[in-house]
Design a protein around this motif. Structure first.
Motif, PDB file in Angstrom:
ATOM      1  N   LEU A  88       3.861   6.377  -5.567  1.00 38.51           N
ATOM      2  CA  LEU A  88       3.552   6.637  -6.838  1.00 38.51           C
ATOM      3  C   LEU A  88       2.757   7.981  -7.015  1.00 38.51           C
ATOM      4  O   LEU A  88       2.836   8.832  -7.944  1.00 38.51           O
ATOM      5  CB  LEU A  88       2.829   5.565  -7.545  1.00 38.51           C
ATOM      6  CG  LEU A  88       3.702   4.322  -8.021  1.00 38.51           C
ATOM      7  CD1 LEU A  88       3.021   2.993  -8.314  1.00 38.51           C
ATOM      8  CD2 LEU A  88       4.879   4.588  -8.715  1.00 38.51           C
ATOM      9  N   ILE A  89       1.597   8.104  -6.184  1.00 40.96           N
ATOM     10  CA  ILE A  89       0.933   9.232  -6.245  1.00 40.96           C
ATOM     11  C   ILE A  89       1.438  10.561  -5.956  1.00 40.96           C
ATOM     12  O   ILE A  89       1.666  11.435  -6.716  1.00 40.96           O
ATOM     13  CB  ILE A  89      -0.416   9.181  -5.216  1.00 40.96           C
ATOM     14  CG1 ILE A  89      -1.097   8.060  -5.773  1.00 40.96           C
ATOM     15  CG2 ILE A  89      -0.907  10.547  -5.172  1.00 40.96           C
ATOM     16  CD1 ILE A  89      -2.415   8.105  -4.701  1.00 40.96           C
ATOM     17  N   SER A 104       3.753  11.222  -8.980  1.00 33.92           N
ATOM     18  CA  SER A 104       3.208  11.802 -10.268  1.00 33.92           C
ATOM     19  C   SER A 104       2.700  13.234 -10.115  1.00 33.92           C
ATOM     20  O   SER A 104       2.778  14.211 -10.945  1.00 33.92           O
ATOM     21  CB  SER A 104       2.012  10.954 -10.474  1.00 33.92           C
ATOM     22  OG  SER A 104       0.977  10.867  -9.282  1.00 33.92           O
ATOM     23  N   MET A 118       1.033  -1.106  -0.196  1.00 36.37           N
ATOM     24  CA  MET A 118       0.075   0.143   0.064  1.00 36.37           C
ATOM     25  C   MET A 118       0.847   1.132  -0.147  1.00 36.37           C
ATOM     26  O   MET A 118       0.541   2.233  -0.444  1.00 36.37           O
ATOM     27  CB  MET A 118      -1.017  -0.022   1.085  1.00 36.37           C
ATOM     28  CG  MET A 118      -2.008   0.827   1.098  1.00 36.37           C
ATOM     29  SD  MET A 118      -3.213   0.768   0.006  1.00 36.37           S
ATOM     30  CE  MET A 118      -4.470   1.717   0.146  1.00 36.37           C
ATOM     31  N   SER A 119       1.887   1.070   0.692  1.00 36.75           N
ATOM     32  CA  SER A 119       2.954   2.403   0.691  1.00 36.75           C
ATOM     33  C   SER A 119       3.318   2.743  -0.769  1.00 36.75           C
ATOM     34  O   SER A 119       3.667   3.915  -1.031  1.00 36.75           O
ATOM     35  CB  SER A 119       4.001   2.117   1.655  1.00 36.75           C
ATOM     36  OG  SER A 119       4.856   1.121   1.275  1.00 36.75           O
ATOM     37  N   ILE A 155       1.852   2.532  -3.431  1.00 39.01           N
ATOM     38  CA  ILE A 155       0.547   3.455  -4.146  1.00 39.01           C
ATOM     39  C   ILE A 155       0.789   5.003  -3.609  1.00 39.01           C
ATOM     40  O   ILE A 155       0.851   5.672  -4.563  1.00 39.01           O
ATOM     41  CB  ILE A 155      -0.745   2.992  -3.844  1.00 39.01           C
ATOM     42  CG1 ILE A 155      -0.902   1.740  -4.530  1.00 39.01           C
ATOM     43  CG2 ILE A 155      -1.834   3.982  -4.241  1.00 39.01           C
ATOM     44  CD1 ILE A 155      -2.170   1.018  -4.038  1.00 39.01           C
ATOM     45  N   TYR A 156       1.239   5.129  -2.533  1.00 41.17           N
ATOM     46  CA  TYR A 156       1.304   6.446  -1.749  1.00 41.17           C
ATOM     47  C   TYR A 156       2.560   7.097  -2.572  1.00 41.17           C
ATOM     48  O   TYR A 156       2.624   8.128  -3.073  1.00 41.17           O
ATOM     49  CB  TYR A 156       1.362   6.611  -0.382  1.00 41.17           C
ATOM     50  CG  TYR A 156       0.176   6.133   0.428  1.00 41.17           C
ATOM     51  CD1 TYR A 156      -1.142   6.692  -0.013  1.00 41.17           C
ATOM     52  CD2 TYR A 156       0.241   5.337   1.086  1.00 41.17           C
ATOM     53  CE1 TYR A 156      -2.303   6.365   0.461  1.00 41.17           C
ATOM     54  CE2 TYR A 156      -0.907   4.752   2.037  1.00 41.17           C
ATOM     55  CZ  TYR A 156      -2.259   5.307   1.829  1.00 41.17           C
ATOM     56  OH  TYR A 156      -3.338   4.945   2.181  1.00 41.17           O
TER      57      TYR A 156
END
Length: 57
Positions: A7-8, A11, A1-2, A4-5
């Motif tokens: 990558l966000i 980006s 899950m970390s 995803i944070y």
């Protein structure tokens, strides 16, 4: 899950960088002359021909 944070965040950082570069280009006047490039494209061959005629062999 970390991941995803991460990558966000990356980006969003890239998006802010592109927006900053775009704003800097607009403020420096890069997009003000929209007529000359189209005219330069039409006369590009003539400029190259005159350059080759003026060069000594």
């Amino acid at each position: 899950m970390s991941v995803i944070y991460l990558l966000i965040f990356v980006s969003l950082a890239v998006a802010v960088g592109f927006i900053a570069a775009f704003i800097k280009a607009v403020r420096s006047g890069q997009f003000e002359d929209d007529y000359t490039p189209s005219v330069r494209m039409l006369f590009d061959d003539e400029l190259q021909e005159t350059d080759t005629k003026n060069k000594p062999d």
